[in-house]
Design an enzyme around this catalytic site. Sequence first.
Site, PDB file in Angstrom:
ATOM      1  N   TYR A 141       7.062  11.878  45.998  1.00 21.41           N
ATOM      2  CA  TYR A 141       7.456  13.018  44.994  1.00 21.41           C
ATOM      3  C   TYR A 141       8.407  12.546  43.967  1.00 21.41           C
ATOM      4  O   TYR A 141       9.450  11.813  44.115  1.00 21.41           O
ATOM      5  CB  TYR A 141       8.494  13.831  46.058  1.00 21.41           C
ATOM      6  CG  TYR A 141       7.645  14.508  47.262  1.00 21.41           C
ATOM      7  CD1 TYR A 141       7.655  13.850  48.238  1.00 21.41           C
ATOM      8  CD2 TYR A 141       7.141  15.876  47.068  1.00 21.41           C
ATOM      9  CE1 TYR A 141       6.942  14.590  49.514  1.00 21.41           C
ATOM     10  CE2 TYR A 141       6.579  16.615  48.089  1.00 21.41           C
ATOM     11  CZ  TYR A 141       6.421  15.547  49.312  1.00 21.41           C
ATOM     12  OH  TYR A 141       5.758  16.298  50.327  1.00 21.41           O
ATOM     13  N   HIS A 169       3.831   9.344  59.458  1.00 24.87           N
ATOM     14  CA  HIS A 169       4.799   8.777  58.225  1.00 24.87           C
ATOM     15  C   HIS A 169       6.253   8.767  58.689  1.00 24.87           C
ATOM     16  O   HIS A 169       6.783   9.957  59.148  1.00 24.87           O
ATOM     17  CB  HIS A 169       4.262   9.517  57.018  1.00 24.87           C
ATOM     18  CG  HIS A 169       2.933   9.409  56.528  1.00 24.87           C
ATOM     19  ND1 HIS A 169       3.062   9.795  54.846  1.00 24.87           N
ATOM     20  CD2 HIS A 169       1.947   8.864  56.813  1.00 24.87           C
ATOM     21  CE1 HIS A 169       1.891   9.046  54.605  1.00 24.87           C
ATOM     22  NE2 HIS A 169       1.215   8.721  55.754  1.00 24.87           N
ATOM     23  N   PRO A 199       4.282  24.464  47.269  1.00 26.93           N
ATOM     24  CA  PRO A 199       3.708  23.491  47.991  1.00 26.93           C
ATOM     25  C   PRO A 199       4.699  22.157  47.949  1.00 26.93           C
ATOM     26  O   PRO A 199       4.445  21.123  48.913  1.00 26.93           O
ATOM     27  CB  PRO A 199       2.354  23.010  47.671  1.00 26.93           C
ATOM     28  CG  PRO A 199       2.214  23.242  46.172  1.00 26.93           C
ATOM     29  CD  PRO A 199       3.220  24.438  46.085  1.00 26.93           C
ATOM     30  N   TYR A 256      12.249  18.483  56.198  1.00 26.92           N
ATOM     31  CA  TYR A 256      10.987  17.853  55.882  1.00 26.92           C
ATOM     32  C   TYR A 256      10.100  17.825  57.376  1.00 26.92           C
ATOM     33  O   TYR A 256       9.064  18.382  57.284  1.00 26.92           O
ATOM     34  CB  TYR A 256      10.864  16.470  55.109  1.00 26.92           C
ATOM     35  CG  TYR A 256       9.594  16.444  54.464  1.00 26.92           C
ATOM     36  CD1 TYR A 256       8.678  15.851  55.035  1.00 26.92           C
ATOM     37  CD2 TYR A 256       9.357  16.862  53.294  1.00 26.92           C
ATOM     38  CE1 TYR A 256       7.480  15.530  54.617  1.00 26.92           C
ATOM     39  CE2 TYR A 256       7.987  16.780  52.702  1.00 26.92           C
ATOM     40  CZ  TYR A 256       7.037  15.809  53.347  1.00 26.92           C
ATOM     41  OH  TYR A 256       5.905  15.570  52.948  1.00 26.92           O
ATOM     42  N   LYS A 299       5.313  23.102  53.280  1.00 27.86           N
ATOM     43  CA  LYS A 299       5.472  24.114  54.362  1.00 27.86           C
ATOM     44  C   LYS A 299       4.657  25.309  54.700  1.00 27.86           C
ATOM     45  O   LYS A 299       4.794  26.072  55.603  1.00 27.86           O
ATOM     46  CB  LYS A 299       7.143  24.711  53.952  1.00 27.86           C
ATOM     47  CG  LYS A 299       8.085  23.625  54.290  1.00 27.86           C
ATOM     48  CD  LYS A 299       8.202  22.877  55.630  1.00 27.86           C
ATOM     49  CE  LYS A 299       9.233  21.882  55.471  1.00 27.86           C
ATOM     50  NZ  LYS A 299       8.850  20.861  56.599  1.00 27.86           N
TER      51      LYS A 299
HETATM   52  C1  PHB Z   1      -1.179  17.290  49.721  1.00 23.35           C
HETATM   53  O1  PHB Z   1      -1.376  15.980  50.559  1.00 23.35           O
HETATM   54  O2  PHB Z   1      -2.108  17.893  49.338  1.00 23.35           O
HETATM   55  C2  PHB Z   1       0.363  17.691  49.910  1.00 23.35           C
HETATM   56  C3  PHB Z   1       1.045  16.904  50.486  1.00 23.35           C
HETATM   57  C4  PHB Z   1       2.534  17.217  50.346  1.00 23.35           C
HETATM   58  C5  PHB Z   1       2.998  18.388  49.700  1.00 23.35           C
HETATM   59  C6  PHB Z   1       2.007  19.128  49.149  1.00 23.35           C
HETATM   60  C7  PHB Z   1       0.405  18.718  48.869  1.00 23.35           C
HETATM   61  O3  PHB Z   1       4.260  18.460  49.625  1.00 23.35           O
END
Ligand code: PHB
Length: 389
Positions: free
Chosen positions: A200, A72, A292, A384, A296
């Site tokens: 997000y 990505h 989450p 990130y 991280k």
């Molecule tokens: C997930 O795919 O479960 C996931 C991806 C990014 C995040 C948190 C969870 O920041």
Amino acid sequence: MRTQVCIIGGGPSGLLLGQLLHSIGVDAVVLERQTQEYVLSRIRAGVLEVGFQNLMRQAGVGARMDREGHVHNGTLITYNDERVRIDFSTLTGTSVMVYGQTEVTRDLYAARAEIGAKTFHSVENVEIHDVEGDAPYVTFDQDGVTHRVECDFVAGCDGFHGVSRQRIPKDKRKEFEREYPFGWLGVLSRTPPADEELIYANSSRGFALCSMRNAELSRYYIQCPMTDRIEDWSDDAFWDELRRRIPSETAEQMVTGPSIEKSIAPLRSFVCEPMQWGRLFLCGDAAHIVPPTGAKGLNTAASDIHYLFEAMRAHYLDHDASAMDQYGPRALARVWKTQRFSWWMTTLLHHFPEQSDFDHHIQAAEIAHLRDNVEAQRVLAKNYVGLPY
Ligand code: PHB
Ligand code: APR
């Protein structure tokens, strides 16, 4: 029995450390409370920093990740219908890889079986002894038999609810914590992802995240009150709420379907200091927890393992007696950086019950600042994709 390193916990941290130690001829035993099937049934995030990817390759376990993982080059931050793309590759020259933690753990278990290394599952009553001296040992029960593992070092990779952190005397450890006044309601669905990259989303109704495991398996989250229960959320109610929090163009096009997993998880920031006590070394969730939002958790476990492995390599191969003392301070320096970023992303994107209209305007201004300021985007991107080890 005797080994060089006794690893408590057969999750990603413990297994990765075991594999890296094997690569330099250091013997390790892994003690895991659950069955392997149970460990592999856990649904966890899978956004891998470059550092994590390289550790897997260094451990000789990166082939399937490289074959099946999805690179990505960016992610979307949205605010209602406004979309801000954070272009990792342009801003940092690198990217992340989406490859489920379950698959990481599966690959590590397969590699461990291949080398015939000792892994004890379904262990009980694990106790850590004499780590203050130079001859620590660990006792545990399995099938009613008590075993004793003599070792040089104990790696506490047993997660937030393990025994390792508790082995540091309460008056000698300091715990830093922030609990968030909401949880994440997560759904796994056998549907194509809503977008090619993660979304997000902050919206007037709260946070949402559109993620994925592969082209046929999607992972979604919405912020929800901690008082909510899974039974309060039908699939239709979940999809309706998710659609109201992401850009309408995406909502109209996305494919929904029956949930194959649904769960609510609390969000917390947590750090234990010190991360080592005598010959006991805490790694991963045993020492720290992040919300989450910044993906991280696994990646900070990886940097702990990097630092501990490098210290053990110096100890065993270079006979550097001081190396092990450096682990805790080195690991903590990076732990706090990922704590900051995870807290910042969470604060930027979620609605807090006590927030005023002023606070909501500040969030909107923060996202507009990201939209208009490439240097602000670069700071987010660098955190990130992963700060250097
Ligand atoms: C997930 O795919 O479960 C996931 C991806 C990014 C995040 C948190 C969870 O920041
Ligand atoms: N004895 C042996 N094993 C134990 C004990 C114990 N007393 N207590 C816990 N365990 C095991 C758990 O069953 C689990 O398999 O330790 C393992 C710890 O694994 P994780 O909790 O996954 O922690 P870690 O390996 O540090 O990985 C961190 O996992 O939870 C996610 O979000 C977290 O992505 C991050 C990653």
